[in-house]
Design a protein around this motif. Structure first.
Motif, short mmCIF file in Angstrom:
data_model
loop_
_atom_site.label_atom_id
_atom_site.label_comp_id
_atom_site.label_asym_id
_atom_site.label_seq_id
_atom_site.Cartn_x
_atom_site.Cartn_y
_atom_site.Cartn_z
N TYR A 6 0.80 -1.32 0.10
CA TYR A 6 -0.25 0.02 0.27
C TYR A 6 1.57 1.23 -0.05
O TYR A 6 1.86 1.50 1.00
CB TYR A 6 -0.97 -0.30 1.19
N THR A 7 0.62 2.46 -1.19
CA THR A 7 1.45 3.63 -0.88
C THR A 7 0.36 4.87 -0.83
O THR A 7 -0.79 4.96 -1.96
CB THR A 7 1.79 3.93 -2.36
N ARG A 8 0.21 5.36 0.14
CA ARG A 8 -1.31 6.12 0.52
C ARG A 8 -0.83 7.15 -0.67
O ARG A 8 0.58 7.71 -0.48
CB ARG A 8 -0.39 7.08 2.31
N THR A 10 -0.50 11.02 -2.62
CA THR A 10 -0.34 11.93 -1.88
C THR A 10 -0.69 13.45 -2.48
O THR A 10 -0.78 13.88 -2.20
CB THR A 10 1.97 12.87 -1.91
N CYS A 62 -3.59 12.01 8.57
CA CYS A 62 -2.49 11.65 7.70
C CYS A 62 -2.08 13.22 6.91
O CYS A 62 -3.27 13.82 7.22
CB CYS A 62 -2.25 10.56 7.14
N TYR A 76 -7.87 11.83 6.86
CA TYR A 76 -8.24 10.46 7.52
C TYR A 76 -7.81 8.77 6.68
O TYR A 76 -7.87 9.27 5.06
CB TYR A 76 -9.01 10.14 8.27
N ASP A 77 -7.02 8.14 7.16
CA ASP A 77 -6.25 7.16 6.34
C ASP A 77 -6.74 5.71 7.38
O ASP A 77 -7.45 5.65 8.75
CB ASP A 77 -5.13 7.12 5.93
N GLU A 79 -5.78 1.97 8.74
CA GLU A 79 -4.97 0.72 9.30
C GLU A 79 -5.61 -0.73 10.45
O GLU A 79 -6.68 0.31 10.90
CB GLU A 79 -4.28 1.78 10.20
N HIS A 81 -3.94 -1.47 6.23
CA HIS A 81 -4.75 -1.94 5.07
C HIS A 81 -4.85 -3.60 4.46
O HIS A 81 -3.89 -3.66 3.76
CB HIS A 81 -4.08 -1.34 3.95
#
Length: 215
Positions: A6-8, A10, A62, A76-77, A79, A81
């Protein structure tokens, strides 16, 4: 190929121009199935070699996307994933199939992951599965998103059974139009307590989990 890391993001991703047509996600039949296996029983889950794992998910703060309006500095994300293909859930708590109906989470706004792998057997309680359409049906109180092999099938403006279907309504996700013995499906169910803006005094639990076969 589905991502296994997983790559958040940007920055926002603009839609393609011209738009790229997206296929309609497969829709489960409305006729009665020819065979049903209840995954909330020990025998039903065992028929597919399913071992259920669970872990609470959290919203984490985040940085906002870089092209957000200047007043929005954070967002927000989720966690972990755990939708990712091959996600390592070895250290998660194991849940007996008969315990999927237990009330989990802290109530109000809460989220819980459930993961398992389903392997299609040649014979399911006297039913020869080869060539049948297989549908995973889960009904989570209150909402669910259902990932299969790291993919959440969806298309904007079209029915997308793997996404939230409504308040206490089932997700009916086609696993494959014609299965074969040994076919393997990695399932990740993201359970959501809701309505989110009316944080309820209840918990997360499975009303049903089953595999339906159609011919």
């Amino acid at each position: 190929m589905p991502a296994n890391t997983y790559t958040r993001p940007t920055a926002s991703i603009p839609p393609a121009n011209p738009p790229v047509p997206i296929a309609q996600p497969a829709i489960a039949p409305l006729v009665p199935p020819v065979h049903v296996v209840d995954l909330m029983t020990a025998a039903g889950s065992a028929a597919f070699g399913a071992r259920w794992k669970t872990k609470e998910a959290k919203l984490v703060e985040c940085p906002a996307l870089s092209d957000s309006m200047p007043e929005y500095r954070t967002t927000y994300d989720v966690e972990p994933h755990a939708e990712l293909l091959g996600f390592d859930d070895a250290k998660w708590a194991e849940v007996a199939a008969t315990d999927l109906g237990a009330r989990r989470g802290g109530g109000m706004v809460s989220f819980v992951w459930f993961r398992t792998t389903l392997t299609i057997p040649a014979n399911v309680a006297g039913f020869a599965a080869a060539g049948a359409k297989a549908v995973l049906t889960v009904n989570v109180d209150d909402y669910a998103e259902v990932w299969v092999d790291g993919v959440l099938p969806r298309a904007a403006g079209r029915p997308s059974p793997a996404t939230i279907q409504g308040f206490n309504m089932p997700n009916r996700v086609v696993l494959r139009d014609a299965v074969a013995a040994g076919d393997r499906f990695e399932i990740a169910v993201f359970a959501i307590n809701g309505p989110i803006s009316a944080a309820p005094a209840n918990f997360l639990w499975f009303r049903e989990a089953k595999v339906e076969f159609y011919r």
